[in-house]
Motif scaffolding. Structure first.
Motif, PDB file in Angstrom:
ATOM      1  N   GLY A 183      -7.653   6.466  -7.708  1.00  0.00           N
ATOM      2  CA  GLY A 183      -6.212   6.249  -7.593  1.00  0.00           C
ATOM      3  C   GLY A 183      -5.738   6.407  -6.154  1.00  0.00           C
ATOM      4  N   LYS A 184      -6.327   7.388  -5.450  1.00  0.00           N
ATOM      5  CA  LYS A 184      -5.958   7.571  -4.038  1.00  0.00           C
ATOM      6  C   LYS A 184      -6.330   6.351  -3.207  1.00  0.00           C
ATOM      7  CE  LYS A 184      -5.822  12.553  -3.285  1.00  0.00           C
ATOM      8  NZ  LYS A 184      -6.409  13.694  -2.549  1.00  0.00           N
ATOM      9  N   ASP A 185      -7.494   5.750  -3.513  1.00  0.00           N
ATOM     10  CA  ASP A 185      -7.904   4.546  -2.778  1.00  0.00           C
ATOM     11  C   ASP A 185      -6.877   3.422  -2.959  1.00  0.00           C
ATOM     12  OD1 ASP A 185     -10.180   5.734  -1.811  1.00  0.00           O
ATOM     13  OD2 ASP A 185     -11.509   4.892  -3.353  1.00  0.00           O
ATOM     14  N   VAL A 186      -6.314   3.339  -4.170  1.00  0.00           N
ATOM     15  CA  VAL A 186      -5.282   2.323  -4.423  1.00  0.00           C
ATOM     16  C   VAL A 186      -4.069   2.575  -3.528  1.00  0.00           C
ATOM     17  CG1 VAL A 186      -3.657   1.419  -6.129  1.00  0.00           C
ATOM     18  CG2 VAL A 186      -6.015   1.926  -6.797  1.00  0.00           C
ATOM     19  N   LEU A 187      -3.633   3.818  -3.472  1.00  0.00           N
ATOM     20  CA  LEU A 187      -2.456   4.141  -2.655  1.00  0.00           C
ATOM     21  C   LEU A 187      -2.732   3.934  -1.171  1.00  0.00           C
ATOM     22  CD1 LEU A 187      -1.228   7.351  -4.515  1.00  0.00           C
ATOM     23  CD2 LEU A 187      -0.476   4.987  -4.808  1.00  0.00           C
ATOM     24  N   ILE A 188      -3.941   4.271  -0.738  1.00  0.00           N
ATOM     25  CA  ILE A 188      -4.304   4.057   0.670  1.00  0.00           C
ATOM     26  C   ILE A 188      -4.287   2.556   0.983  1.00  0.00           C
ATOM     27  CG2 ILE A 188      -6.227   4.203   2.320  1.00  0.00           C
ATOM     28  CD1 ILE A 188      -6.928   6.911   0.984  1.00  0.00           C
ATOM     29  N   THR A 189      -4.760   1.744   0.044  1.00  0.00           N
ATOM     30  CA  THR A 189      -4.726   0.292   0.238  1.00  0.00           C
ATOM     31  C   THR A 189      -3.292  -0.190   0.423  1.00  0.00           C
ATOM     32  OG1 THR A 189      -6.722   0.000  -1.109  1.00  0.00           O
ATOM     33  CG2 THR A 189      -5.323  -1.938  -0.804  1.00  0.00           C
ATOM     34  N   LEU A 190      -2.381   0.347  -0.379  1.00  0.00           N
ATOM     35  CA  LEU A 190      -0.971  -0.038  -0.243  1.00  0.00           C
ATOM     36  C   LEU A 190      -0.398   0.418   1.093  1.00  0.00           C
ATOM     37  CD1 LEU A 190       1.679  -1.182  -1.281  1.00  0.00           C
ATOM     38  CD2 LEU A 190       2.065   0.983  -2.498  1.00  0.00           C
ATOM     39  N   VAL A 191      -0.674   1.660   1.477  1.00  0.00           N
ATOM     40  CA  VAL A 191      -0.139   2.173   2.743  1.00  0.00           C
ATOM     41  C   VAL A 191      -0.676   1.347   3.922  1.00  0.00           C
ATOM     42  CG1 VAL A 191      -0.165   4.153   4.322  1.00  0.00           C
ATOM     43  CG2 VAL A 191       0.255   4.499   1.873  1.00  0.00           C
ATOM     44  N   ASN A 192      -1.964   1.023   3.898  1.00  0.00           N
ATOM     45  CA  ASN A 192      -2.536   0.190   4.964  1.00  0.00           C
ATOM     46  C   ASN A 192      -1.867  -1.187   5.000  1.00  0.00           C
ATOM     47  OD1 ASN A 192      -4.322   2.163   5.839  1.00  0.00           O
ATOM     48  ND2 ASN A 192      -6.001   1.434   4.527  1.00  0.00           N
ATOM     49  N   HIS A 193      -1.584  -1.723   3.816  1.00  0.00           N
ATOM     50  CA  HIS A 193      -0.911  -3.031   3.737  1.00  0.00           C
ATOM     51  C   HIS A 193       0.490  -2.943   4.351  1.00  0.00           C
ATOM     52  CE1 HIS A 193       0.299  -6.909   2.317  1.00  0.00           C
ATOM     53  NE2 HIS A 193       1.113  -6.451   1.390  1.00  0.00           N
ATOM     54  N   LEU A 194       1.209  -1.893   4.025  1.00  0.00           N
ATOM     55  CA  LEU A 194       2.553  -1.710   4.584  1.00  0.00           C
ATOM     56  C   LEU A 194       2.492  -1.548   6.099  1.00  0.00           C
ATOM     57  CD1 LEU A 194       3.926   0.751   1.877  1.00  0.00           C
ATOM     58  CD2 LEU A 194       4.545  -1.653   2.170  1.00  0.00           C
ATOM     59  N   HIS A 195       1.487  -0.811   6.564  1.00  0.00           N
ATOM     60  CA  HIS A 195       1.322  -0.621   8.017  1.00  0.00           C
ATOM     61  C   HIS A 195       1.045  -1.949   8.708  1.00  0.00           C
ATOM     62  CE1 HIS A 195      -1.059   0.372  11.682  1.00  0.00           C
ATOM     63  NE2 HIS A 195      -0.090   1.274  11.832  1.00  0.00           N
ATOM     64  N   ASP A 196       0.144  -2.743   8.130  1.00  0.00           N
ATOM     65  CA  ASP A 196      -0.184  -4.046   8.722  1.00  0.00           C
ATOM     66  C   ASP A 196       1.052  -4.960   8.754  1.00  0.00           C
ATOM     67  OD1 ASP A 196      -2.786  -3.218   8.992  1.00  0.00           O
ATOM     68  OD2 ASP A 196      -3.526  -4.272   7.212  1.00  0.00           O
ATOM     69  N   MET A 197       1.847  -4.905   7.694  1.00  0.00           N
ATOM     70  CA  MET A 197       3.058  -5.734   7.659  1.00  0.00           C
ATOM     71  C   MET A 197       4.046  -5.302   8.736  1.00  0.00           C
ATOM     72  SD  MET A 197       3.769  -6.190   3.574  1.00  0.00           S
ATOM     73  CE  MET A 197       5.247  -7.165   3.888  1.00  0.00           C
ATOM     74  N   ALA A 198       4.163  -3.991   8.942  1.00  0.00           N
ATOM     75  CA  ALA A 198       5.090  -3.483   9.956  1.00  0.00           C
ATOM     76  C   ALA A 198       4.645  -3.893  11.354  1.00  0.00           C
ATOM     77  CB  ALA A 198       5.188  -1.960   9.851  1.00  0.00           C
ATOM     78  N   ILE A 199       3.332  -3.804  11.605  1.00  0.00           N
ATOM     79  CA  ILE A 199       2.794  -4.202  12.910  1.00  0.00           C
ATOM     80  C   ILE A 199       3.030  -5.694  13.146  1.00  0.00           C
ATOM     81  CG2 ILE A 199       0.695  -4.460  14.272  1.00  0.00           C
ATOM     82  CD1 ILE A 199       1.671  -1.591  14.083  1.00  0.00           C
TER      83      ILE A 199
END
Length: 205
Positions: A183-199
């Motif tokens: 489950g943590k891996d899922v959340l990390i995937t989302l956070v990384n996606h949000l970070h990439d979108m912000a960049i």
């Protein structure tokens, strides 16, 4: 797949006094896909669940043919919490899956940073509404495929992406909602996606 989760918190973890920023993530998907289980497995606190026993009143209203063994259902939302550091806290909300509770989704989506769409490949049609709703709200999301033990058809992520008509920029990940690190891996995937979108947004300004 049963409802038991691994590594449930054995004690309450008080919120740090220095916490000043709360981030909100919503877990959505079809009825019985594992949203409550995911929130329960990753939360650092004993999660708030609004589960009620399913009764005869739901017969003919809720589609339960694919989840015949299910005896309870979320009637409002699930809530869990993860402290990211001393100042930032992640709040998790699990949305109810039945159509009769979809009117609650707009309030749950309010102020959310992003979302996880949980998918059961035996019932992929149940994912359409969540994906459509998130795209309508322009809410960033990832798709997590909850791999059930009883699922004998092991579709690849590429096959599932094609079936759901997901664009290439939407991340997908396999998971076992019962397992905390998964489950943590899922959340990390989302956070990384949000970070990439912000960049990406910063570079276009």
């Amino acid at each position: 797949m049963g409802s038991a989760t691994s590594e449930l918190p054995s004690h309450r973890t008080p919120l740090n006094d220095t916490a000043e920023t709360g981030l909100k993530i919503v877990v959505v998907g079809g009825f019985g896909v594992g949203k409550t289980t995911l929130v329960r497995s990753v939360s650092e606190i004993r999660p708030l669940n609004t589960e009620e026993v399913m009764t005869q009143a739901g017969v003919g209203v809720d589609e339960t043919s694919a989840v015949a063994a299910k005896t309870t259902t979320t009637v409002a939302f699930d809530f869990g919490r993860i402290s990211l550091n001393d100042r930032m806290v992640l709040y998790l909300f699990g949305a109810p899956g039945q159509e009769r509770f979809w009117f609650l989704w707009d309030r749950l989506f309010s102020g959310t940073l992003g979302a996880v769409v949980l998918v059961d490949t035996r019932r992929m049609d149940d994912s359409w509404y969540a994906i459509d709703r998130l795209e309508h709200h322009r809410t960033p999301f990832v798709v997590a495929v909850n791999r059930f033990d009883e699922d004998t058809d092991r579709y690849s992520l590429d096959e599932i992406r094609q079936a759901l008509a997901l664009p290439a920029h939407v991340p997908m990940v396999d998971c076992d909602a019962r397992v905390r690190h998964s489950g943590k891996d899922v959340l990390i995937t989302l956070v990384n996606h949000l970070h990439d979108m912000a960049i990406a947004e910063e570079t276009t300004l």
